[in-house]
Design an enzyme around this catalytic site. Structure first.
Site, PDB file in Angstrom:
ATOM      1  CG  ASP A  75      -1.113   3.406   5.469  1.00  0.00           C
ATOM      2  OD1 ASP A  75      -2.058   3.786   4.757  1.00  0.00           O
ATOM      3  OD2 ASP A  75      -0.324   4.183   6.046  1.00  0.00           O
ATOM      4  CD  GLU A  81      -3.434   0.880  -3.194  1.00  0.00           C
ATOM      5  OE1 GLU A  81      -4.568   0.981  -2.704  1.00  0.00           O
ATOM      6  OE2 GLU A  81      -2.505   1.646  -2.906  1.00  0.00           O
ATOM      7  CG  ASP A 141      -1.854   1.205   1.234  1.00  0.00           C
ATOM      8  OD1 ASP A 141      -2.916   1.122   0.614  1.00  0.00           O
ATOM      9  OD2 ASP A 141      -1.480   2.236   1.848  1.00  0.00           O
TER      10      ASP A 141
END
Length: 407
Positions: free
Chosen positions: A364, A268, A184
């Site tokens: 996170d 991501e 993340d």
């Protein structure tokens, strides 16, 4: 497998060689700009665009013309490569991968390329590199160049000249023995891994922002193109170079550590360009919180997320690993324990507390866990032939996602 790798070194030219480097870079810039102006003029007159072969014929005429006879002093292959770069810029524009080609400016990304390896002679034992019409150049031999030399690119950055030597070599297909991990990315924490590892941000630009602002203000008070203005510009350029070097060093060290310890990395698929758009708006529809959004954009761009992902991609490929990009929607709002997804789960920026089951953890870390699960789901869907695997947060459990993939 065939591995292509570039090795970058700082050049140490003498006075004559430094002048020739500037002349050759200027000749390539002139050819690029003249060809671009010609293409735009032909378009305005309703004529078709010239291809690379047609531009090379014109290049021969320019080199033999009395007006631009100085072009013959530069090596012909780098001039041809400038035309090839223009052709590639047009191809990217028509494919909607980039904007319309722009004219090059002196002192900005000055570079030229030697594509023929037969004209390049690398003497690593004596730290020398022979290039046509430049002779034997000294370079800072900081590491061994592996493989066969394919091409050489000479560029200027921060007032110094660098050489990038691209090589090709045969390498064994490695088998990575590491584990899988989700990442993340953020601003307060640069990277949070699903196993709890945290990489603090460097914030290279923020560290030098005050010095850079003062140097730019001092430069603005000088008479343009005067000697003092040139000195002030060199100071600004040096600070910019230090910022970029520190950021690249940090990203390389972080990406290397992750790629060496993990066989599969899930990250991501962030659209950095959209995330860092200006909120100023227009005169008719002005934006809101423009100052706060500007600071956020500056912090986002200071992290170097896209470069970090690019480095992870090729380093994992070299070590036998895999990089999987997943949609970032709802990764920090979905409970990894019960699968319940709600915006109320994330009460604050840093804390996650599920309103369904009461699970608490750093937001996170939760995002990294969900990214890892979404990566496993995508990998399972690709293995089963599914075209669009579900994104993180669209399912309550991994078993449900696997069932939908099988369906």
């Amino acid at each position: 497998m065939q591995r292509f790798q570039a090795f970058r070194f700082e050049l140490k030219p003498n006075g004559d060689q430094a002048r020739n480097l500037r002349r050759f870079a200027g000749a390539c810039r002139f050819v690029y700009n003249r060809a671009l102006a010609l293409q735009k003029a032909r378009y305005e007159q309703g004529e078709s665009r010239l291809g690379y072969a047609g531009l090379c014929k014109l290049l021969t005429e320019w080199r033999n013309s009395t007006e631009t006879v100085w072009l013959s002093d530069a090596p012909v292959h780098p001039l041809q490569q400038a035309l090839k770069d223009l052709e590639r810029a047009y191809a990217n524009f028509f494919a909607k991968r980039a904007g319309f080609p722009r004219f090059k400016k002196k002192g900005r990304s000055d570079s030229f390329r030697y594509p023929d390896p037969k004209q390049i002679k690398l003497d690593q034992a004596n730290s020398r590199l022979f290039l046509p019409k430049l002779g034997r150049l000294r370079y800072r031999n900081s590491r061994e160049v592996l493989g066969t030399v394919k091409n050489v690119t000479v560029s200027q950055s921060g007032g110094k000249w660098f050489v990038s030597i691209q090589t090709e070599r045969e390498a064994e297909i490695p088998v990575h023995q590491g584990t899988a991990v989700g990442i993340d990315l953020g601003i307060v924490r640069f990277a949070t891994l699903s196993d709890g590892t945290v990489y603090a941000p460097l914030n290279s630009f923020k560290r030098h922002e005050t010095r850079l602002r003062r140097a730019q203000q001092a430069m603005s008070r000088k008479v343009k193109f005067s000697r003092n203005w040139e000195k002030a510009k060199a100071r600004v350029r040096k600070i910019h170079s230090r910022i970029g070097n520190a950021r690249r060093d940090f990203l390389h060290k972080t990406s290397t550590a992750i790629s060496q310890n993990h066989a599969m990395v899930c990250i991501e698929d962030l659209q950095v360009r959209n995330m860092s758009k200006s909120a100023a708006g227009t005169a008719e529809a002005p934006g809101r919180n423009v100052r706060a959004k500007s600071g956020l954009n500056k912090s986002i761009l200071d992290q170097g997320w896209f470069e970090f992902r690019r480095q992870l991609d090729y380093k994992l490929a070299w070590s036998g690993g895999h990089l999987i990009a997943v949609p970032p929607q709802n990764t920090s709002r979905t409970c990894p324990c019960c699968g319940y997804m709600s915006a109320e789960n994330r009460r604050t920026q840093a804390r996650f507390e599920c309103v369904e089951c009461g699970f608490e953890e750093n937001a996170d870390v939760v995002g990294a866990i969900n990214v890892l699960r979404a990566g496993h789901a995508r990998l399972a869907c690709e293995a089963s032939g599914a075209v669009r695997p579900p994104a993180a947060g669209t399912h309550r459990s991994d078993s449900g996602a696997a069932a939908r993939c099988r369906a």
